[in-house]
Design a protein around this motif. Structure first.
Motif, PDB file in Angstrom:
ATOM      1  N   ARG A   1       0.822  -1.215   0.000  1.00 48.78           N
ATOM      2  CA  ARG A   1       0.000   0.000   0.000  1.00 48.78           C
ATOM      3  C   ARG A   1       0.854   1.263   0.000  1.00 48.78           C
ATOM      4  NH1 ARG A   1      -2.875  -3.406   3.680  1.00 48.78           N
ATOM      5  NH2 ARG A   1      -1.886  -2.407   5.489  1.00 48.78           N
ATOM      6  N   ARG A   2       2.165   1.109   0.256  1.00 49.54           N
ATOM      7  CA  ARG A   2       3.041   2.285   0.357  1.00 49.54           C
ATOM      8  C   ARG A   2       4.037   2.398  -0.792  1.00 49.54           C
ATOM      9  NH1 ARG A   2       3.800  -0.226   5.223  1.00 49.54           N
ATOM     10  NH2 ARG A   2       6.043  -0.399   4.834  1.00 49.54           N
ATOM     11  N   TYR A   3       4.151   1.342  -1.587  1.00 47.28           N
ATOM     12  CA  TYR A   3       5.079   1.339  -2.718  1.00 47.28           C
ATOM     13  C   TYR A   3       4.302   1.213  -4.026  1.00 47.28           C
ATOM     14  CZ  TYR A   3       9.082   0.845   0.399  1.00 47.28           C
ATOM     15  OH  TYR A   3      10.047   1.067   1.361  1.00 47.28           O
ATOM     16  N   LYS A   4       4.741   1.939  -5.033  1.00 49.86           N
ATOM     17  CA  LYS A   4       4.069   1.884  -6.325  1.00 49.86           C
ATOM     18  C   LYS A   4       4.255   0.536  -7.005  1.00 49.86           C
ATOM     19  CE  LYS A   4       4.632   6.863  -7.095  1.00 49.86           C
ATOM     20  NZ  LYS A   4       5.275   7.905  -7.943  1.00 49.86           N
ATOM     21  N   ARG A   5       5.433  -0.073  -6.795  1.00 50.76           N
ATOM     22  CA  ARG A   5       5.733  -1.382  -7.382  1.00 50.76           C
ATOM     23  C   ARG A   5       6.387  -2.271  -6.332  1.00 50.76           C
ATOM     24  NH1 ARG A   5       8.670   0.068 -13.190  1.00 50.76           N
ATOM     25  NH2 ARG A   5       6.817  -0.054 -14.515  1.00 50.76           N
ATOM     26  N   LEU A   6       6.151  -3.582  -6.460  1.00 52.79           N
ATOM     27  CA  LEU A   6       6.832  -4.565  -5.646  1.00 52.79           C
ATOM     28  C   LEU A   6       7.549  -5.544  -6.554  1.00 52.79           C
ATOM     29  CD1 LEU A   6       5.172  -3.407  -3.285  1.00 52.79           C
ATOM     30  CD2 LEU A   6       4.816  -5.747  -2.493  1.00 52.79           C
ATOM     31  N   ALA A   7       8.727  -5.974  -6.131  1.00 47.77           N
ATOM     32  CA  ALA A   7       9.509  -6.926  -6.923  1.00 47.77           C
ATOM     33  C   ALA A   7      10.046  -8.032  -6.034  1.00 47.77           C
ATOM     34  CB  ALA A   7      10.666  -6.204  -7.624  1.00 47.77           C
ATOM     35  N   GLY A   8      10.241  -9.189  -6.629  1.00 47.34           N
ATOM     36  CA  GLY A   8      10.888 -10.302  -5.954  1.00 47.34           C
ATOM     37  C   GLY A   8      12.079 -10.734  -6.790  1.00 47.34           C
ATOM     38  N   PHE A   9      13.288 -10.551  -6.266  1.00 42.19           N
ATOM     39  CA  PHE A   9      14.502 -10.940  -6.983  1.00 42.19           C
ATOM     40  C   PHE A   9      15.021 -12.253  -6.409  1.00 42.19           C
ATOM     41  CE2 PHE A   9      16.225  -6.649  -8.776  1.00 42.19           C
ATOM     42  CZ  PHE A   9      15.013  -6.436  -9.410  1.00 42.19           C
ATOM     43  N   ASP A  10      15.576 -13.084  -7.300  1.00 43.81           N
ATOM     44  CA  ASP A  10      16.103 -14.382  -6.900  1.00 43.81           C
ATOM     45  C   ASP A  10      14.942 -15.257  -6.413  1.00 43.81           C
ATOM     46  OD1 ASP A  10      17.853 -16.399  -6.385  1.00 43.81           O
ATOM     47  OD2 ASP A  10      19.192 -15.263  -5.109  1.00 43.81           O
ATOM     48  N   THR A  11      14.827 -15.497  -5.110  1.00 45.87           N
ATOM     49  CA  THR A  11      13.693 -16.271  -4.583  1.00 45.87           C
ATOM     50  C   THR A  11      12.642 -15.370  -3.939  1.00 45.87           C
ATOM     51  OG1 THR A  11      14.942 -16.608  -2.544  1.00 45.87           O
ATOM     52  CG2 THR A  11      15.070 -18.346  -4.212  1.00 45.87           C
ATOM     53  N   GLY A  12      12.749 -14.068  -4.183  1.00 42.01           N
ATOM     54  CA  GLY A  12      11.812 -13.125  -3.579  1.00 42.01           C
ATOM     55  C   GLY A  12      10.367 -13.338  -3.982  1.00 42.01           C
TER      56      GLY A  12
END
Length: 313
Positions: free
Chosen positions: A105-116
């Motif tokens: 709710r606070r970030y425009k985008r979310l990412a998962g790198f590697d095993t994220g």
């Protein structure tokens, strides 16, 4: 068609959420392109922070300790990258899921790198979306999260969610982000610095097979001192000049002539800053017979002259 330059793009706040046993290689490949982008842009195009859930330090898989700038619950920004890497299952807790749901709710985008991607999926943040994960975990990921459309791809962008497979893919993803937000010209400069396949000829040819624009850029990079006619560049890239022009405009937002000029001037700037060569000698090494012609082109491209840059650089 992509934009060649975006000089007025706003400052981007990128935060990396670290967990113990994170990959230092993946972290470096994430933030170093941003540091280089700031250098080449001549301004702070990106700001980044290292976060943890509790604000304490995180220790990488190789024993490198990183002090956090803060805890996730206190921060917001443009992009949050979850980077658990090797010990991701231990970190896939209710507390982690709750923290990521709140962060969404606070970030425009979310990412998962590697095993994220596993942590994002565990929080329900990839439901109904396409995603990828380190390929060693792809089968288990597919079984654990049937509501996620798992793909065997290096990186996947789906709306405001980004996932990628590992350290090398993290670099590619950040390069894509730089190009999207600040233009293909800045991306090309960063790629040239890191000797990325898209900007050099010193690469495994498998990486550029079937990619005429990458091959053409490599040909240009190898012929800065004595520039080739664009027709010759196209021929070496295995395309007609017209086809290469169409492809470059679509992929980079600029003509082959503009790309070639930028590469020559990038080299000129490097020589200005890192050597004591005269402007006349630099001009010759970058394909300009006349130093005044180099100076004019340099000022048009970078907003300053070689001599001024050297005196302040």
């Amino acid at each position: 068609m992509r934009n060649w330059t975006k000089d007025t793009a706003a400052l981007q706040q990128i935060d990396v959420l670290l967990f113990d046993a994170f990959s230092a290689h993946c972290l470096a490949n994430t933030v170093e392109p941003l540091r280089a982008a700031n250098t080449f842009a001549g301004r702070q195009a990106y700001s980044w922070r290292f976060l943890t859930l509790d604000g304490g330090p995180a220790v990488s898989s190789s024993g490198m300790e990183v002090r956090a700038h803060g805890q996730l619950g206190d921060c917001s920004g443009d992009l949050l990258i979850a980077m658990p890497s090797y010990d991701f299952l231990r970190h896939a807790t209710v507390a982690t899921a709750r923290a990521l749901k709140s962060a969404a709710r606070r970030y425009k985008r979310l990412a998962g790198f590697d095993t994220g991607a596993w942590l994002l999926a565990g929080a329900g943040l990839l439901d109904g979306r396409r995603a990828t994960i380190h390929w060693e975990e792809l089968g288990r990921f597919t079984e654990a999260f049937p509501e996620v459309q798992a793909e065997r791809a290096r990186q996947v962008w789906d709306g405001n969610r980004i996932t990628c497979t590992g350290a090398l893919a993290a670099f590619d993803t950040m390069m894509e982000l730089i190009g999207e937000q600040h233009g293909a010209a800045l991306r090309l400069e960063v790629a040239t610095l890191f000797m990325a396949p898209e900007a050099t000829e010193t690469q495994d040819p498998i990486l550029v097979r079937g990619k005429p624009v990458a091959r053409a850029v490599a040909v240009m990079q190898a012929n800065l001192e004595t520039p080739l006619p664009i027709a010759a560049v196209a021929r070496k890239a295995g395309r007609s000049q017209k086809d290469l022009e169409t492809r470059m405009k679509a992929e980079l937002g600029a003509t082959p002539q503009a790309v070639y000029r930028r590469l020559r001037l990038i080299q000129a700037r490097k020589l200005v800053l890192e050597t004591v060569l005269s402007v006349s000698e630099i001009a010759l090494r970058c394909g300009y017979d006349d130093p005044s012609a180099l100076t004019r082109a340099f000022k048009t491209e970078f907003g300053t002259t070689p001599r001024s840059l050297r005196s302040t650089g």
